[in-house]
Design an enzyme around this catalytic site. Structure first.
Site, PDB file in Angstrom:
ATOM      1  N   SER A 107       0.893   3.714   2.266  1.00  0.00           N
ATOM      2  CA  SER A 107       0.896   4.406   3.549  1.00  0.00           C
ATOM      3  C   SER A 107       2.265   4.946   3.937  1.00  0.00           C
ATOM      4  CB  SER A 107       0.390   3.476   4.658  1.00  0.00           C
ATOM      5  OG  SER A 107       1.308   2.432   4.910  1.00  0.00           O
ATOM      6  N   SER A 137       0.841  -1.197   0.000  1.00  0.00           N
ATOM      7  CA  SER A 137       0.000   0.000   0.000  1.00  0.00           C
ATOM      8  C   SER A 137       0.874   1.245   0.000  1.00  0.00           C
ATOM      9  CB  SER A 137      -0.910   0.013   1.238  1.00  0.00           C
ATOM     10  OG  SER A 137      -0.146   0.253   2.407  1.00  0.00           O
ATOM     11  N   SER A 149      -2.920   6.826   5.909  1.00  0.00           N
ATOM     12  CA  SER A 149      -2.309   5.738   6.663  1.00  0.00           C
ATOM     13  C   SER A 149      -3.174   5.400   7.869  1.00  0.00           C
ATOM     14  CB  SER A 149      -0.897   6.139   7.139  1.00  0.00           C
ATOM     15  OG  SER A 149      -0.384   5.193   8.040  1.00  0.00           O
ATOM     16  N   LYS A 181       5.366   0.594   9.425  1.00  0.00           N
ATOM     17  CA  LYS A 181       5.157   2.012   9.716  1.00  0.00           C
ATOM     18  C   LYS A 181       6.458   2.554  10.316  1.00  0.00           C
ATOM     19  CE  LYS A 181       0.686   1.629   8.827  1.00  0.00           C
ATOM     20  NZ  LYS A 181       0.060   2.197   7.610  1.00  0.00           N
TER      21      LYS A 181
END
Length: 323
Positions: free
Chosen positions: A128, A126, A288, A183
């Site tokens: 994010s 993705s 996100s 992250k």
């Protein structure tokens, strides 16, 4: 044994197909561990049971052929039409079900050890973490940077480094530990993290921001506002902010363990990071789903520290280290 091996492979194919099609989730570490154990059992059986049996059968064949030739020679017959060597090779040959089990054990064991204790590859699914990581990036994760853990159980047995603000970390999603997330660490135990009006505050201090040239998304053909952020310790990174997105997260946050440590307002969220936990955020701040929505990441969910893009088939210039 051939039938049993065929059934095992059929079960593996069925499970893998369902996993690929999204019919159910799976734990790849557990699957790899199971394959290692099963192929090890076959390898041991081959080493101590099946191979000795084949060797004994081949020795018996050779011995019987020698006796037969000696008896024929005694009777005056010198020429014997019999290809014993070909028969002996067939006796010694490994059956297919051992080729595809015991024969694969060394390779599977090496992959299991490398993936469990050294480095593990991941694919970015993705956006994010844009602009640091883009969709399709194939990255390497250092599995031992934060400590050595028991495979599958993920129990830390040798602590090494603690996660620091600014680290890009892969972890098991607290809501569903069968899914891996990636992250950036923005809050460590004891920190007060606030994201107010699209700005990050750490322990009451605004994280310095430097505006950069707008980021161009080649897939969407759009521009986004890009900044360089300093989360302390000399670690800086780029991030994207969309001024059109709302600042309020209160209505979108779900209950989570430790949610009593967080306060949601119309302007954003403020959280006190509990011991043994970390506050994670994506670099694509307004696209996100991270700790602002589902809470803190416990230490036992940590997989490792991401540090290198080893391939992106759409853009080879992406290859290299990142912060």
């Amino acid at each position: 044994m051939g039938l049993l091996t065929g059934i095992l492979y059929a079960c593996l194919a069925f499970f893998g197909t369902g996993w690929y099609l999204g019919k159910w989730s799976g734990n790849f570490s557990l699957l790899l561990f199971t394959l290692t154990v099963v192929t090890a059992a076959y390898w041991l059986a081959e080493r101590f049971v099946f191979l000795p049996r084949r060797l004994a059968a081949a020795a018996t064949l050779t011995h019987q052929d020698g006796e037969r030739r000696a008896e024929l020679a005694r009777l005056g017959i010198d020429k014997v039409d019999m290809d014993v060597e070909s028969a002996r090779e067939r006796l010694l040959a490994q059956p297919w079900w051992l080729d595809w089990t015991a024969g694969l054990f060394p390779v599977i064991l090496m992959v299991f050890l490398l993936r469990s204790f050294l480095f593990e590859p991941f694919k970015i699914p993705s956006g994010s973490m844009i602009p640091t990581l883009e969709i399709g990036d194939l990255i390497l994760v250092n599995k031992f940077h934060y400590g050595i853990r028991i495979p599958v159980l993920n129990k830390k047995v040798v602590p090494l480094n603690d996660p620091k603000r600014g680290d890009v970390m892969v972890f098991r999603y607290p809501v569903d530990p069968g899914i891996d997330f990636i992250k950036r660490v923005v809050g460590v135990p004891g920190d007060e993290v606030a994201y107010i009006n699209q700005k990050l505050y750490l322990n009451g201090q605004l994280a310095p921001l430097q505006q950069l040239d707008d980021y161009y998304d080649e897939d969407r053909r759009t521009y986004s506002r890009q900044f360089r952020e300093d989360v302390g310790g000399g670690v800086t990174h780029r991030l994207l902010v969309d001024p059109q997105q709302p600042s309020s997260y209160g209505m979108r946050a779900r209950p989570f363990p430790g949610s009593e440590n967080c306060r949601y307002t119309a302007e954003g969220v403020t959280c006190k990071v509990p011991a043994g936990h970390y506050f994670m955020m994506g670099d694509n701040r307004d696209n996100s789903e991270d700790s602002r929505f589902w809470g803190f990441v416990p230490d036992e969910n940590i997989v490792g520290r991401a540090f290198f893009v080893w391939m992106n088939f759409g853009s080879l210039k992406r290859i290299g280290p990142f912060h």
